[in-house]
Design a protein around this motif. Structure first.
Motif, PDB file in Angstrom:
ATOM      1  N   ASP A   1       0.813  -1.219   0.000  1.00  0.00           N
ATOM      2  CA  ASP A   1       0.000   0.000   0.000  1.00  0.00           C
ATOM      3  C   ASP A   1       0.849   1.273   0.000  1.00  0.00           C
ATOM      4  O   ASP A   1       0.303   2.376   0.058  1.00  0.00           O
ATOM      5  N   VAL A   2       2.178   1.118  -0.052  1.00  0.00           N
ATOM      6  CA  VAL A   2       3.080   2.266   0.089  1.00  0.00           C
ATOM      7  C   VAL A   2       3.678   2.645  -1.269  1.00  0.00           C
ATOM      8  O   VAL A   2       4.138   1.791  -2.018  1.00  0.00           O
ATOM      9  N   LYS A   3       3.673   3.934  -1.549  1.00  0.00           N
ATOM     10  CA  LYS A   3       4.321   4.433  -2.760  1.00  0.00           C
ATOM     11  C   LYS A   3       5.823   4.549  -2.499  1.00  0.00           C
ATOM     12  O   LYS A   3       6.262   5.253  -1.601  1.00  0.00           O
ATOM     13  N   ILE A   4       6.601   3.827  -3.289  1.00  0.00           N
ATOM     14  CA  ILE A   4       8.052   3.832  -3.168  1.00  0.00           C
ATOM     15  C   ILE A   4       8.633   4.296  -4.491  1.00  0.00           C
ATOM     16  O   ILE A   4       8.393   3.676  -5.527  1.00  0.00           O
ATOM     17  N   SER A   5       9.364   5.388  -4.455  1.00  0.00           N
ATOM     18  CA  SER A   5       9.881   5.973  -5.693  1.00  0.00           C
ATOM     19  C   SER A   5      11.310   6.444  -5.492  1.00  0.00           C
ATOM     20  O   SER A   5      11.797   6.555  -4.366  1.00  0.00           O
ATOM     21  N   GLY A   6      11.972   6.720  -6.598  1.00  0.00           N
ATOM     22  CA  GLY A   6      13.337   7.226  -6.488  1.00  0.00           C
ATOM     23  C   GLY A   6      13.983   7.407  -7.847  1.00  0.00           C
ATOM     24  O   GLY A   6      13.838   6.564  -8.736  1.00  0.00           O
ATOM     25  N   ASP A   7      14.669   8.512  -8.006  1.00  0.00           N
ATOM     26  CA  ASP A   7      15.432   8.774  -9.222  1.00  0.00           C
ATOM     27  C   ASP A   7      16.918   8.639  -8.898  1.00  0.00           C
ATOM     28  O   ASP A   7      17.380   9.083  -7.858  1.00  0.00           O
ATOM     29  N   ASN A   8      17.641   8.023  -9.813  1.00  0.00           N
ATOM     30  CA  ASN A   8      19.087   7.890  -9.647  1.00  0.00           C
ATOM     31  C   ASN A   8      19.453   7.206  -8.334  1.00  0.00           C
ATOM     32  O   ASN A   8      20.342   7.650  -7.596  1.00  0.00           O
ATOM     33  N   THR A   9      18.774   6.130  -8.031  1.00  0.00           N
ATOM     34  CA  THR A   9      19.056   5.376  -6.818  1.00  0.00           C
ATOM     35  C   THR A   9      20.350   4.571  -6.962  1.00  0.00           C
ATOM     36  O   THR A   9      20.773   4.247  -8.072  1.00  0.00           O
ATOM     37  N   ASN A  10      20.957   4.257  -5.838  1.00  0.00           N
ATOM     38  CA  ASN A  10      22.249   3.562  -5.833  1.00  0.00           C
ATOM     39  C   ASN A  10      22.121   2.063  -6.061  1.00  0.00           C
ATOM     40  O   ASN A  10      21.059   1.465  -5.845  1.00  0.00           O
ATOM     41  N   ASN A  11      23.242   1.454  -6.458  1.00  0.00           N
ATOM     42  CA  ASN A  11      23.385   0.008  -6.373  1.00  0.00           C
ATOM     43  C   ASN A  11      23.431  -0.364  -4.891  1.00  0.00           C
ATOM     44  O   ASN A  11      23.580   0.505  -4.016  1.00  0.00           O
ATOM     45  N   LEU A  12      23.346  -1.668  -4.612  1.00  0.00           N
ATOM     46  CA  LEU A  12      23.384  -2.127  -3.230  1.00  0.00           C
ATOM     47  C   LEU A  12      24.323  -3.320  -3.078  1.00  0.00           C
ATOM     48  O   LEU A  12      24.263  -4.270  -3.860  1.00  0.00           O
ATOM     49  N   ILE A  13      25.194  -3.246  -2.090  1.00  0.00           N
ATOM     50  CA  ILE A  13      25.937  -4.414  -1.614  1.00  0.00           C
ATOM     51  C   ILE A  13      25.539  -4.606  -0.154  1.00  0.00           C
ATOM     52  O   ILE A  13      25.750  -3.716   0.675  1.00  0.00           O
ATOM     53  N   TYR A  14      24.922  -5.738   0.140  1.00  0.00           N
ATOM     54  CA  TYR A  14      24.374  -5.995   1.473  1.00  0.00           C
ATOM     55  C   TYR A  14      25.039  -7.245   2.029  1.00  0.00           C
ATOM     56  O   TYR A  14      24.985  -8.307   1.411  1.00  0.00           O
ATOM     57  N   ILE A  15      25.671  -7.131   3.188  1.00  0.00           N
ATOM     58  CA  ILE A  15      26.422  -8.252   3.747  1.00  0.00           C
ATOM     59  C   ILE A  15      25.889  -8.612   5.134  1.00  0.00           C
ATOM     60  O   ILE A  15      25.954  -7.812   6.068  1.00  0.00           O
ATOM     61  N   TYR A  16      25.344  -9.827   5.243  1.00  0.00           N
ATOM     62  CA  TYR A  16      24.943 -10.376   6.541  1.00  0.00           C
ATOM     63  C   TYR A  16      26.200 -10.948   7.198  1.00  0.00           C
ATOM     64  O   TYR A  16      26.833 -11.861   6.661  1.00  0.00           O
TER      65      TYR A  16
ATOM     66  N   GLY B   1      25.324  -7.365  11.378  1.00  0.00           N
ATOM     67  CA  GLY B   1      25.421  -8.640  12.079  1.00  0.00           C
ATOM     68  C   GLY B   1      24.068  -9.321  12.072  1.00  0.00           C
ATOM     69  O   GLY B   1      23.051  -8.668  12.318  1.00  0.00           O
ATOM     70  N   ASP B   2      24.034 -10.623  11.783  1.00  0.00           N
ATOM     71  CA  ASP B   2      22.724 -11.267  11.656  1.00  0.00           C
ATOM     72  C   ASP B   2      22.070 -11.555  13.006  1.00  0.00           C
ATOM     73  O   ASP B   2      20.859 -11.490  13.134  1.00  0.00           O
ATOM     74  N   HIS B   3      22.867 -11.877  14.016  1.00  0.00           N
ATOM     75  CA  HIS B   3      22.324 -12.119  15.355  1.00  0.00           C
ATOM     76  C   HIS B   3      23.484 -12.193  16.341  1.00  0.00           C
ATOM     77  O   HIS B   3      24.632 -12.428  15.944  1.00  0.00           O
ATOM     78  N   PRO B   4      23.221 -12.002  17.637  1.00  0.00           N
ATOM     79  CA  PRO B   4      24.289 -12.193  18.627  1.00  0.00           C
ATOM     80  C   PRO B   4      24.798 -13.630  18.560  1.00  0.00           C
ATOM     81  O   PRO B   4      24.055 -14.553  18.235  1.00  0.00           O
ATOM     82  N   THR B   5      26.069 -13.815  18.886  1.00  0.00           N
ATOM     83  CA  THR B   5      26.649 -15.142  18.763  1.00  0.00           C
ATOM     84  C   THR B   5      25.976 -16.148  19.682  1.00  0.00           C
ATOM     85  O   THR B   5      25.534 -15.818  20.782  1.00  0.00           O
TER      86      THR B   5
END
Length: 406
Positions: free
Chosen positions: A60-75, A303-307
């Motif tokens: 139900d949410v409008k999500i928009s963006g011009d010239n958005t960045n690439n993403l590198i996501y590390i768990y 960090g994905d979770h506490p050890t």
């Protein structure tokens, strides 16, 4: 003796996993996912959002963006701030994470204190697949399914995730892990929600040859994984906008995995593994900085979770709040509200999109709140105890519309 052993085992199980509370909550129903009245925005004013809304359906949410960045996501497997020194927000006398400490200070680190800190442990987010799910969907993973999502045909088919949103915006998306993609339904979570490809230990073995000292009981050592990640990202960057997501493994319980680059300078084995990870990740970030696409790429370390390696956290003071590490690099937005925040991994969902340059109408997605906005998170607004109790209750809405179990 058998009867006594059985009784003690039941008591331990109940105490460890709070089984009685779980069944008690399941007999109750929550209303936090109920549809809210649509907010009427004032003309000529920017709509920041409604802090009273707990659950916001991303569809139900409008999500928009011009010239958005690439993403590198590390768990980052089992990566928590406990292993920092006391000066920087941990409990140690010596900081075994100097490189990641500097990265957090030089970029954006959301903290629960006035030092470095992070997300609070929360129901349905405190093991690997649950953490991935919560950051990816803004929702906790139901406790009773634990690591059995590989037994389901579909992984939360009714959820709209980061992967779905980036797919709609033309991103090419890849997940790289050193373990098997089928474990806990990891392949279903990502491939059914916008990802184009998964590189796991089995597919990597078909493409590359590995030495025995580059492997561990889960799969591929992280130093080798980061080496191969450079190849994959280089290819991805040639396709257009990309999202490269990966997960480390070397800090996994019970003792972590030592590699040929790990030092032997800290008090215990686990600290040496942590120190090795700090250098490894920092070296990878340095490589990213030398690439042509770096300035247009947001990098998120979480960090994905506490050890769960309990023997290495027995010295944690009772009044110390263990939290997971986070660092946002090259965010397209900034905020001064980064200290003394109360948030969970679910807030990573809208916060990551905002960091990439997306505009999220109302700054809420599922149970997550954009930390770069002025809105309080749901646990800042309503308290962690209340929200924690509510998400453990049964929800016909979630079962019917989001989880859709077999």
């Amino acid at each position: 003796m058998i009867v006594i052993t059985l009784i003690l085992s039941l008591l331990y199980t109940n105490n460890r996993y709070n089984v009685t509370a779980y069944f008690n909550y399941q007999s109750q129903k929550t209303t936090i996912y109920n549809k809210k009245k649509k907010v009427h925005k004032k003309k000529n004013t920017e709509y920041i959002g409604d802090s009273t809304i707990i659950y916001q359906n991303p569809k139900d949410v409008k999500i928009s963006g011009d010239n958005t960045n690439n993403l590198i996501y590390i768990y980052l497997e089992s990566f928590e701030n406990t292993f920092l020194d006391t000066e920087n927000g941990g409990i140690k006398n010596v900081n075994c994470l100097p490189e990641l400490t500097e990265l957090a200070k030089q970029n954006t680190n959301f903290s629960n204190t006035d030092q470095l800190g992070g997300a609070l442990p929360f129901t349905g987010t405190t093991w690997t697949i649950a953490s991935m799910t919560s950051q990816f969907t803004g929702l906790p993973l139901k406790v009773e399914v634990a690591n059995d999502m590989d037994q389901q045909n579909r992984f939360m088919p009714g959820a709209k995730t980061i992967g779905d949103i980036l797919n709609e915006n033309g991103y090419i998306q890849e997940l790289m892990i050193g373990s098997q993609k089928e474990f806990a339904g990891t392949d279903k979570l990502f491939l059914q929600h916008g990802f184009d490809k998964i590189c796991d230990i089995n597919s990597l073995k078909q493409e590359y040859s590995f030495k025995s000292n580059e492997l561990n009981q889960w799969g591929l050592d992280d130093y080798k994984l980061f080496e191969l990640a450079k190849n994959e990202i280089t290819q991805l960057a040639q396709t257009g906008k990309f999202n490269f997501t990966m997960a480390t493994i070397d800090c996994h319980m019970p003792n972590g995995f030592l590699c040929k680059y790990c030092p032997d300078t800290y008090e215990n084995r686990y600290e040496n593994v942590y120190a090795c990870q700090s250098k490894l990740i920092n070296s990878f970030i340095d490589w990213c900085k030398s690439q042509s696409w770096y300035e247009n790429t947001t990098i998120v370390l979480v960090g994905d979770h506490p050890t769960m390696a309990q023997q290495y956290v027995n010295d944690v003071p009772s009044d110390y709040q263990r939290t997971t590490y986070n660092c946002f690099i090259n965010s397209k937005v900034t905020t001064d509200q980064i200290k003394n925040r109360q948030f969970t991994h679910m807030d990573m969902y809208p916060t990551t999109l905002a960091a990439m340059g997306f505009n999220i109408e109302g700054n809420k997605l599922a149970l997550g709140t954009n930390l770069f906005s002025e809105l309080p998170t749901i646990i800042e607004k309503y308290g962690q105890d209340y929200i924690n109790e509510e998400v453990q209750k049964s929800s016909e809405y979630l079962d019917k519309n989001i989880y859709q179990f077999n």
